[in-house]
Design a protein around this motif. Sequence first.
Motif, short mmCIF file in Angstrom:
data_model
loop_
_atom_site.label_atom_id
_atom_site.label_comp_id
_atom_site.label_asym_id
_atom_site.label_seq_id
_atom_site.Cartn_x
_atom_site.Cartn_y
_atom_site.Cartn_z
N THR A 74 8.82 -7.92 0.11
CA THR A 74 9.88 -7.27 -0.66
C THR A 74 9.67 -5.77 -0.54
N LEU A 75 10.70 -5.06 -0.09
CA LEU A 75 10.56 -3.67 0.32
C LEU A 75 11.27 -2.71 -0.63
N ALA A 76 10.78 -1.48 -0.65
CA ALA A 76 11.39 -0.46 -1.50
C ALA A 76 12.71 0.03 -0.94
N GLU A 77 12.84 0.02 0.38
CA GLU A 77 14.03 0.56 1.04
C GLU A 77 14.56 -0.44 2.06
N PRO A 78 15.85 -0.36 2.41
CA PRO A 78 16.39 -1.20 3.48
C PRO A 78 15.71 -0.86 4.81
N LEU A 79 15.66 -1.83 5.70
CA LEU A 79 15.06 -1.63 7.01
C LEU A 79 16.03 -0.92 7.95
N TYR A 85 -6.75 -4.94 8.76
CA TYR A 85 -6.84 -4.53 7.35
C TYR A 85 -5.46 -4.08 6.86
N HIS A 86 -4.95 -4.77 5.82
CA HIS A 86 -3.66 -4.45 5.22
C HIS A 86 -2.56 -4.31 6.28
N GLN A 87 -2.61 -5.18 7.28
CA GLN A 87 -1.74 -4.99 8.44
C GLN A 87 -0.26 -4.99 8.10
N VAL A 88 0.19 -5.97 7.33
CA VAL A 88 1.63 -6.07 7.04
C VAL A 88 2.11 -4.83 6.29
N ARG A 89 1.38 -4.43 5.29
CA ARG A 89 1.76 -3.24 4.52
C ARG A 89 1.78 -2.00 5.41
N ARG A 90 0.80 -1.88 6.30
CA ARG A 90 0.73 -0.71 7.18
C ARG A 90 1.85 -0.73 8.22
N MET A 91 2.26 -1.92 8.66
CA MET A 91 3.35 -1.99 9.63
C MET A 91 4.65 -1.48 9.02
N PHE A 92 4.94 -1.90 7.80
CA PHE A 92 6.15 -1.41 7.15
C PHE A 92 6.02 0.08 6.79
N ALA A 93 4.81 0.50 6.42
CA ALA A 93 4.59 1.91 6.11
C ALA A 93 4.86 2.79 7.32
N SER A 94 4.59 2.26 8.52
CA SER A 94 4.84 3.04 9.74
C SER A 94 6.33 3.32 9.92
N LEU A 95 7.18 2.54 9.28
CA LEU A 95 8.63 2.77 9.32
C LEU A 95 9.09 3.59 8.12
N GLY A 96 8.14 4.08 7.35
CA GLY A 96 8.49 4.87 6.18
C GLY A 96 8.91 4.04 5.00
N ASN A 97 8.49 2.77 4.98
CA ASN A 97 8.87 1.87 3.89
C ASN A 97 7.63 1.44 3.11
#
Length: 237
Positions: free
Chosen positions: A134-139, A182-194
Amino acid sequence: MRLDKYLCESTDLTRSQARSALLAGEITVNGEVIKKGTHVVRDGDVVQWDDETLAPIGLRYIMLNKPVGYECTLRNSQYPPVISLLDVDKRDRLHTVGRLDVETTGLILITDDGQWTHRIISPRHRCDKVYVATLAEPLPDNAEDLFAAGILLDGEDKPTLPAVLERVDERRARLTIQEGKYHQVRRMFASLGNHVLALHRERIGSLALDADLLAGESRYLTPIEVADLAQNGDVPV
């Protein structure tokens, strides 16, 4: 199996306590008092401690629906270990198959079979792990292509393996990865600014989280599930 190990596998005795019980003549094998821990227990042998017949605990394979607020390690922490949710004997022998962070929920596997764990989590094998985020912003419109190409995470020198992204709705996505950084999924979305607001693991390999398990509940895997997971993790890269 050595008799001293057999005693530790089938009782709450430590190795030193098992040796003391042996030296005290409290242990019999097939009716004969045995005082040596090196004695080999064979299939069909009857081992007794003070006339109580013993049987070792077999290997265990458990699915648990992890709630928020539990650690997947046994280190000292402000959070309780996820294994504390299990009502089983000798919990200290169990370990999680990989980890979920404190805030992530969903499927976690727990076992005392180290070889089985290795077959599932080894980097040499590509075992799918499926998450719903569940994301803070649209993809962005090209998110699927970016994940499929591999994403270079902050602090890494190589991109992730290709991942499959499926949009569930505007701010939820299902992601299938084959690694466990380590925290891969969270870091992947963070790389998109999400930012990931909530993360839930649905599946590991062929095994989906049992829909009947409430948060914190668990069940033993069936022999077929255990075998299927080992096979799923046996595909070389």
